[in-house]
Design an enzyme around this catalytic site. Sequence first.
Site, PDB file in Angstrom:
ATOM      1  N   GLU A 269      49.588  29.530 105.506  1.00 36.60           N
ATOM      2  CA  GLU A 269      50.510  29.708 104.364  1.00 36.60           C
ATOM      3  C   GLU A 269      51.873  29.688 105.312  1.00 36.60           C
ATOM      4  O   GLU A 269      51.818  30.501 106.118  1.00 36.60           O
ATOM      5  CB  GLU A 269      50.416  30.715 103.330  1.00 36.60           C
ATOM      6  CG  GLU A 269      49.226  30.446 102.452  1.00 36.60           C
ATOM      7  CD  GLU A 269      49.068  31.333 101.382  1.00 36.60           C
ATOM      8  OE1 GLU A 269      49.861  32.534 101.571  1.00 36.60           O
ATOM      9  OE2 GLU A 269      48.228  31.323 100.644  1.00 36.60           O
ATOM     10  N   HIS A 292      51.725  30.001  96.467  1.00 36.73           N
ATOM     11  CA  HIS A 292      51.009  31.330  96.291  1.00 36.73           C
ATOM     12  C   HIS A 292      51.920  32.245  95.309  1.00 36.73           C
ATOM     13  O   HIS A 292      52.400  33.312  95.673  1.00 36.73           O
ATOM     14  CB  HIS A 292      50.860  31.952  97.758  1.00 36.73           C
ATOM     15  CG  HIS A 292      50.010  33.358  97.723  1.00 36.73           C
ATOM     16  ND1 HIS A 292      49.103  33.498  98.816  1.00 36.73           N
ATOM     17  CD2 HIS A 292      49.653  34.069  96.719  1.00 36.73           C
ATOM     18  CE1 HIS A 292      48.327  34.510  98.379  1.00 36.73           C
ATOM     19  NE2 HIS A 292      48.628  34.719  97.218  1.00 36.73           N
TER      20      HIS A 292
HETATM   21  N1  LIG Z   1      47.077  33.686  93.693  1.00 39.72           N
HETATM   22  C1  LIG Z   1      47.629  34.865  93.539  1.00 39.72           C
HETATM   23  O1  LIG Z   1      48.800  35.331  93.559  1.00 39.72           O
HETATM   24  C2  LIG Z   1      46.718  35.959  93.508  1.00 39.72           C
HETATM   25  C3  LIG Z   1      45.630  35.864  93.940  1.00 39.72           C
HETATM   26  N2  LIG Z   1      44.700  37.021  93.669  1.00 39.72           N
HETATM   27  C4  LIG Z   1      43.518  36.890  94.189  1.00 39.72           C
HETATM   28  O2  LIG Z   1      42.466  36.899  93.375  1.00 39.72           O
HETATM   29  C5  LIG Z   1      41.309  37.905  93.725  1.00 39.72           C
HETATM   30  C6  LIG Z   1      40.433  38.369  92.631  1.00 39.72           C
HETATM   31  O3  LIG Z   1      41.466  39.256  91.750  1.00 39.72           O
HETATM   32  P1  LIG Z   1      40.796  40.299  90.923  1.00 39.72           P
HETATM   33  O4  LIG Z   1      40.023  39.619  89.661  1.00 39.72           O
HETATM   34  O5  LIG Z   1      41.563  41.353  90.624  1.00 39.72           O
HETATM   35  O6  LIG Z   1      39.533  40.996  91.686  1.00 39.72           O
HETATM   36  P2  LIG Z   1      38.322  41.755  91.118  1.00 39.72           P
HETATM   37  O7  LIG Z   1      37.636  42.686  92.173  1.00 39.72           O
HETATM   38  O8  LIG Z   1      38.478  42.721  90.007  1.00 39.72           O
HETATM   39  O9  LIG Z   1      37.345  40.619  91.095  1.00 39.72           O
HETATM   40  C7  LIG Z   1      36.768  40.100  91.993  1.00 39.72           C
HETATM   41  C8  LIG Z   1      35.031  39.386  91.518  1.00 39.72           C
HETATM   42  O10 LIG Z   1      34.552  38.549  92.265  1.00 39.72           O
HETATM   43  C9  LIG Z   1      33.151  38.974  92.409  1.00 39.72           C
HETATM   44  N3  LIG Z   1      32.653  38.686  93.611  1.00 39.72           N
HETATM   45  C10 LIG Z   1      32.721  39.076  95.083  1.00 39.72           C
HETATM   46  N4  LIG Z   1      32.177  38.410  95.883  1.00 39.72           N
HETATM   47  C11 LIG Z   1      31.484  37.256  95.097  1.00 39.72           C
HETATM   48  C12 LIG Z   1      30.875  36.333  95.606  1.00 39.72           C
HETATM   49  N5  LIG Z   1      30.352  36.173  96.696  1.00 39.72           N
HETATM   50  N6  LIG Z   1      30.514  35.428  94.626  1.00 39.72           N
HETATM   51  C13 LIG Z   1      30.606  35.496  93.112  1.00 39.72           C
HETATM   52  N7  LIG Z   1      31.431  36.409  92.866  1.00 39.72           N
HETATM   53  C14 LIG Z   1      31.852  37.451  93.797  1.00 39.72           C
HETATM   54  C15 LIG Z   1      33.232  40.574  92.355  1.00 39.72           C
HETATM   55  O11 LIG Z   1      32.095  41.153  91.896  1.00 39.72           O
HETATM   56  C16 LIG Z   1      34.321  40.778  91.151  1.00 39.72           C
HETATM   57  O12 LIG Z   1      33.709  40.725  89.804  1.00 39.72           O
HETATM   58  C17 LIG Z   1      41.918  38.909  94.767  1.00 39.72           C
HETATM   59  O13 LIG Z   1      41.071  39.516  95.534  1.00 39.72           O
HETATM   60  C18 LIG Z   1      43.209  38.092  95.440  1.00 39.72           C
HETATM   61  O14 LIG Z   1      42.542  37.556  96.593  1.00 39.72           O
HETATM   62  C19 LIG Z   1      45.001  38.253  93.133  1.00 39.72           C
HETATM   63  C20 LIG Z   1      46.307  38.216  92.672  1.00 39.72           C
HETATM   64  C21 LIG Z   1      47.197  37.248  92.856  1.00 39.72           C
HETATM   65  O1  LIG Z   2      52.374  38.171  95.589  1.00 34.01           O
HETATM   66  C1  LIG Z   2      51.965  38.087  96.538  1.00 34.01           C
HETATM   67  O2  LIG Z   2      52.403  37.897  97.739  1.00 34.01           O
HETATM   68  C2  LIG Z   2      50.414  38.203  96.654  1.00 34.01           C
HETATM   69  C3  LIG Z   2      49.625  37.844  95.156  1.00 34.01           C
HETATM   70  C4  LIG Z   2      48.150  38.071  95.549  1.00 34.01           C
HETATM   71  O3  LIG Z   2      47.509  37.114  96.241  1.00 34.01           O
HETATM   72  C5  LIG Z   2      47.379  39.157  95.353  1.00 34.01           C
HETATM   73  O4  LIG Z   2      47.958  40.020  94.419  1.00 34.01           O
HETATM   74  O5  LIG Z   2      46.271  39.394  95.861  1.00 34.01           O
END
Ligand SMILES: NC(=O)C1=CN([C@@H]2O[C@H](COP(=O)(O)OP(=O)(O)OC[C@H]3O[C@@H](n4cnc5c(N)ncnc54)[C@H](O)[C@@H]3O)[C@@H](O)[C@H]2O)C=CC1
Ligand SMILES: O=C(O)CCC(=O)C(=O)O
Length: 416
Positions: A269, A292
């Site tokens: 990115e 992102h």
């Molecule tokens: N695009 C963005 O701006 C954002 C992206 N994210 C990404 O989203 C991800 C998920 O966020 P949350 O839901 O809060 O995380 P979380 O930790 O609450 O949930 C992740 C889930 O994935 C499952 N998991 C782990 N490994 C796995 C696998 N190999 N196969 C299937 N399931 C698996 C876990 O058991 C858990 O239930 C974050 O780690 C982050 O990387 C988060 C916030 C913003």
């Molecule tokens: O806001 C950001 O820079 C990152 C968001 C995200 O991917 C996260 O919360 O994991």
Amino acid sequence: MAKTSLDKSKIKILMLEGVHQSAVDNLRNAGYSNIEHLPTSLDEAALIEKVSDVHFIGIRSRTQLNERVFAAAEKLVAVGCFCIGTNQVDLNSALIRGIPVFNAPYSNTRSVAELVLAEAIMLLRGIPEKNALAHRGGWQKSAKNSHEARSKTLGIVGYGSIGSQLSVLAESLGFDVIFYDVVAKLGMGNARQVANLDELLGRSDVVSLHVPELPSTKWMIGAEQIARMKQGAILINASRGTVVVIEALAEAIQAGKLNGAAVDVFPVEPKGNNDEFQSPLRGLDNVILTPHIGGSTLEAQENIGIEVSEKLITYSDNGTTVTSVNFPEVALPAHPNKHRLLHIHHNVPGVLFEINRVLSENGINIAGQYLQTNEKVGYVVIDVDKAYGPQALDALRQVDHTLKVRVLYSQTGQDA
Ligand SMILES: NC(=O)C1=CN([C@@H]2O[C@H](COP(=O)(O)OP(=O)(O)OC[C@H]3O[C@@H](n4cnc5c(N)ncnc54)[C@H](O)[C@@H]3O)[C@@H](O)[C@H]2O)C=CC1
Ligand SMILES: O=C(O)CCC(=O)C(=O)O
């Protein structure tokens, strides 16, 4: 004699990637005035140069805090990730240097779920390409490949905070929701867990990815997995750029295997808003590309700013590590008119005994003490009746296996 705090103006804080102003305001209100607030991330060389005298660093998802950066950050006390993901931080390097890492595990969950739902609907209707065509003067009034969300199957991979929130919103619109997760989970509403990824891919009209970046999720969706998806299905990735093989996705879109995709995260990115975004998905009208910003709403960013700065302040002021993602969790209530010491050490037998021996030999009486360990590190917070003299502090630093010793407040106001 009255207790005095550390001189907070000496504590240097570096905030990168345009962390929300609410964090800076919160820190200032708590007495921390030495804050540098930059709008972008820094590359490794610039970061290494900058971190040598920094006590606290605040980042988002772009800044890579690796072993080399930690090795250069000699004064670093704690890290704040103003986001959910912490894959950009070498958590072990931080741990073995006695540096706790904090994040905001829930503040942007809703923002991501809302965006994904909106994208699912837009893609089911073929809006991105109709929109792009109209901007070029075209007119594609047609129901071809255009579908209602009602009764379509949404497959969620990773049913954690975001996946389950999406599940509730999507079901309220009439989606049938299935999910795959490595952990057995009770689905919200009528959502059902499926046995494996292949089953989810084969049954879903829309697949949305919500897993963290882990060895097990790296490139988990490649050509083979896309081939298992339904003809004309849709793929959404707002998790991490390493979860999908982006070239395979581009090929599947070009070949007409998938009707569309929405991608918010990329293997590489741009560092900041002025850098060029490069991707094999550029120019594909039925792919929604976003920079992102899944969690980038004003509501989420303000809340994240407050939440993570609060954790840094609480650690700095009291030594509390509760909710740290890499550290033993300790919270010892403040004891009025006592002096607080933090001792961080390798988790080997006998260190606490040695610490208490040093205190006893220096005539220091313990008013409160709390030890917590994880596999590698022990963290003990100690309140004592009288200030530590330099001799006692030196002796504590000499205790075998010591990683860090910090005095939080004392009558003489020693530095962190
Ligand atoms: N695009 C963005 O701006 C954002 C992206 N994210 C990404 O989203 C991800 C998920 O966020 P949350 O839901 O809060 O995380 P979380 O930790 O609450 O949930 C992740 C889930 O994935 C499952 N998991 C782990 N490994 C796995 C696998 N190999 N196969 C299937 N399931 C698996 C876990 O058991 C858990 O239930 C974050 O780690 C982050 O990387 C988060 C916030 C913003
Ligand atoms: O806001 C950001 O820079 C990152 C968001 C995200 O991917 C996260 O919360 O994991």
